[in-house]
Scaffold this motif. Sequence first.
Motif, mmCIF file in Angstrom:
data_model
loop_
_atom_site.group_PDB
_atom_site.id
_atom_site.type_symbol
_atom_site.label_atom_id
_atom_site.label_comp_id
_atom_site.label_asym_id
_atom_site.label_seq_id
_atom_site.Cartn_x
_atom_site.Cartn_y
_atom_site.Cartn_z
ATOM 1 N N UNK A 72 0.809 -1.217 0.000
ATOM 2 C CA UNK A 72 0.000 0.000 0.000
ATOM 3 C C UNK A 72 0.837 1.259 0.000
ATOM 4 N N UNK A 73 2.078 1.170 -0.439
ATOM 5 C CA UNK A 73 2.954 2.351 -0.506
ATOM 6 C C UNK A 73 3.093 2.777 -1.959
ATOM 7 N N UNK A 74 2.766 4.039 -2.208
ATOM 8 C CA UNK A 74 2.734 4.546 -3.575
ATOM 9 C C UNK A 74 3.398 5.913 -3.672
ATOM 10 N N UNK A 75 3.751 6.255 -4.884
ATOM 11 C CA UNK A 75 4.272 7.575 -5.208
ATOM 12 C C UNK A 75 3.581 8.018 -6.491
ATOM 13 N N UNK A 76 3.512 9.315 -6.728
ATOM 14 C CA UNK A 76 2.921 9.795 -7.975
ATOM 15 C C UNK A 76 3.637 9.191 -9.174
ATOM 16 N N UNK A 77 2.895 8.781 -10.178
ATOM 17 C CA UNK A 77 3.480 8.087 -11.321
ATOM 18 C C UNK A 77 4.573 8.904 -11.994
ATOM 19 N N UNK A 78 4.402 10.206 -12.060
ATOM 20 C CA UNK A 78 5.402 11.054 -12.704
ATOM 21 C C UNK A 78 6.729 11.040 -11.953
ATOM 22 N N UNK A 79 6.720 10.594 -10.673
ATOM 23 C CA UNK A 79 7.948 10.559 -9.871
ATOM 24 C C UNK A 79 8.466 9.140 -9.633
ATOM 25 N N UNK A 80 7.844 8.150 -10.253
ATOM 26 C CA UNK A 80 8.178 6.755 -9.961
ATOM 27 C C UNK A 80 9.644 6.428 -10.267
ATOM 28 N N UNK A 81 10.215 7.069 -11.292
ATOM 29 C CA UNK A 81 11.600 6.785 -11.672
ATOM 30 C C UNK A 81 12.610 7.672 -10.950
ATOM 31 N N UNK A 82 12.124 8.618 -10.153
ATOM 32 C CA UNK A 82 13.010 9.585 -9.519
ATOM 33 C C UNK A 82 13.735 8.999 -8.315
ATOM 34 N N UNK A 83 14.790 9.678 -7.896
ATOM 35 C CA UNK A 83 15.614 9.221 -6.769
ATOM 36 C C UNK A 83 15.046 9.773 -5.465
ATOM 37 N N UNK A 84 14.822 8.870 -4.492
ATOM 38 C CA UNK A 84 14.273 9.248 -3.186
ATOM 39 C C UNK A 84 15.221 8.812 -2.068
ATOM 40 N N UNK A 85 15.113 9.502 -0.968
ATOM 41 C CA UNK A 85 15.813 9.086 0.252
ATOM 42 C C UNK A 85 14.948 9.491 1.445
ATOM 43 N N UNK A 86 14.617 8.522 2.284
ATOM 44 C CA UNK A 86 13.764 8.757 3.461
ATOM 45 C C UNK A 86 12.447 9.423 3.081
ATOM 46 N N UNK A 87 11.912 9.094 1.926
ATOM 47 C CA UNK A 87 10.607 9.603 1.526
ATOM 48 C C UNK A 87 10.629 10.926 0.808
ATOM 49 N N UNK A 88 11.801 11.567 0.691
ATOM 50 C CA UNK A 88 11.903 12.863 0.015
ATOM 51 C C UNK A 88 12.620 12.696 -1.312
ATOM 52 N N UNK A 89 12.118 13.376 -2.309
ATOM 53 C CA UNK A 89 12.738 13.280 -3.624
ATOM 54 C C UNK A 89 14.081 14.016 -3.631
ATOM 55 N N UNK A 90 15.143 13.286 -4.027
ATOM 56 C CA UNK A 90 16.470 13.882 -4.097
ATOM 57 C C UNK A 90 16.780 14.393 -5.499
#
Length: 545
Positions: A202-220
């Motif tokens: 049940x963990x999701x992210x906006x599709x436009x950001x699916x390929x982006x780099x994240x760390x601790x839930x924040x987009x890097x």
Amino acid sequence: MRMSAGERTQASVGTSLTCSQCVSFGEERDNAKAQLDAVPNIALLASGGGQRAMVGLLGSLVELNKAGILDCILYLSGVSGSTWCMASLYKEPDWSTKLETVKDKIVERLSGPKVSWGDAYAKLKKYYHGKDIFSLTDVWAAMVVTTFVKEIDEHTLTDQWEHLSKDPFPIYTVIDKQSKQQGGGDPWIEISPNEAGYSLTGAFVGTSSFSSQFHSGSKKKHQPEMDMLYLQALCGSALADGEEICNFLWEQIHDCIKHLLHQGMFKEMRTDPITPPVEKCYQALMDLAFMNLCVLNGKDPSHLDQSLRTRLNDLGGGKHQRIFPIEKLNLADKQAAKRYMNQHTEDVCNNLSYRYSFIPDVQMWICIFKCMNDWIWGRHYNFLHNMKDEAVHSALQESETRDYEDAGLLNNSPYFSVLREERHIDLIISLDFSEGDPFMTVRDAFEMSKRLNIPFPEVNIPKEDMEKPKDFYVFKGQNAPTVIHIPLFNVVNCGEQIETWRDHYRTIKFSSYATEKITKLMEVAGKNISNNKENLKEQIQAVIG
């Protein structure tokens, strides 16, 4: 019975990852449930099966539309080849209201010429230079999927979000390779126009950001959203076993370089008269690709190795090239020979990379060769990296990247994308285009659901039906969705010719269907719907009751 886009959004959300926290949409789910209870929630599932699934789904949808049932479908979810059909449909706003016209356009395109090598190569370069992580999925998209779908679709899923008011909500599915292999975390990934993530977690992210780099839930670092051509490659890359795919990809790589050389597409890449010809560098790569093909097929590659070393010596001005010796290759031990060839390939690539990195695009080809050696598919940044959230399995939080692959490698039908609790599915219509056992997908879904405590009806198949399947099965259970299962080839639409039809439409075919073959397959798939339209309406009426 069709819901608005806003109601669809509420129906589809679970837990979404937003910045540094997981936000629960509890109130929206309650409101959505009140609205959803007024109509039956029906999901149409389409299994994988390469071109067979792509064409079979199209024929089935045409007949569902004629029967007046398509308008009742809330979700359309696909695996592998069926997603190729979905991508073609959703290019057209409100496609379900003009399906005959849309169908004709799709069939005309599929019957037409394939994408040219030049256009495919240009797309490959665009993928390589346009993002941080490059894998064989990019190669598969540009060189293989274009062969089947006959186009380069650079739209994105989020482009479709504004015009989904009259069509079923689309859900594309893949699996997390590490979760599948290690058993830790959640293997089921779903990608829709508004969110992408793990169905069970049940963990999701906006599709436009699916390929982006994240760390601790924040987009890097933002990465561009995958386009529809890449999405089709991500979903549909398991058309054969690994060795057949490996063989086919080396052939494609070899043929692409050969074509580019013959067309003189590297001539403009020359630098100055002192530098070695660009052609010789690419001829070396072409030899290397063909050597890999020889080893995979148990053939001696010594003559190619000599040609390769000659080219490398010419490129190096006669200086000795330190390359792994191919003479010790033992073709009698197939696995050892492959490992040996991998080392040889790596040596050659490192040599070319070190000496000739100034040659345009040579680094891209070396990257492709290394991806072939390491068999890297569908690698993306992990949006759950370092989340430190108890709701997320620790295995999903550790790595900075994850590898996603064709869901058909785990279950060839996308049951778990629609079995999310908040979707409140009453009826599942499963169109099964699988090769082999026509009941494996529904049986596996039952067994997996049982282990995961997800409501699912018990599946019992009469023994006599295993070899001669019928065209319509209904499975019911207490507090579980009703499941309708429809095998593509069966005794009703094929008579005694089931095996003949199966042989004619095998998955492992790397050439596209001709018009006649498309038409016949659409007809036989459509019969499964037209022959059972009253049965389908009866089951829909039952869930309403």
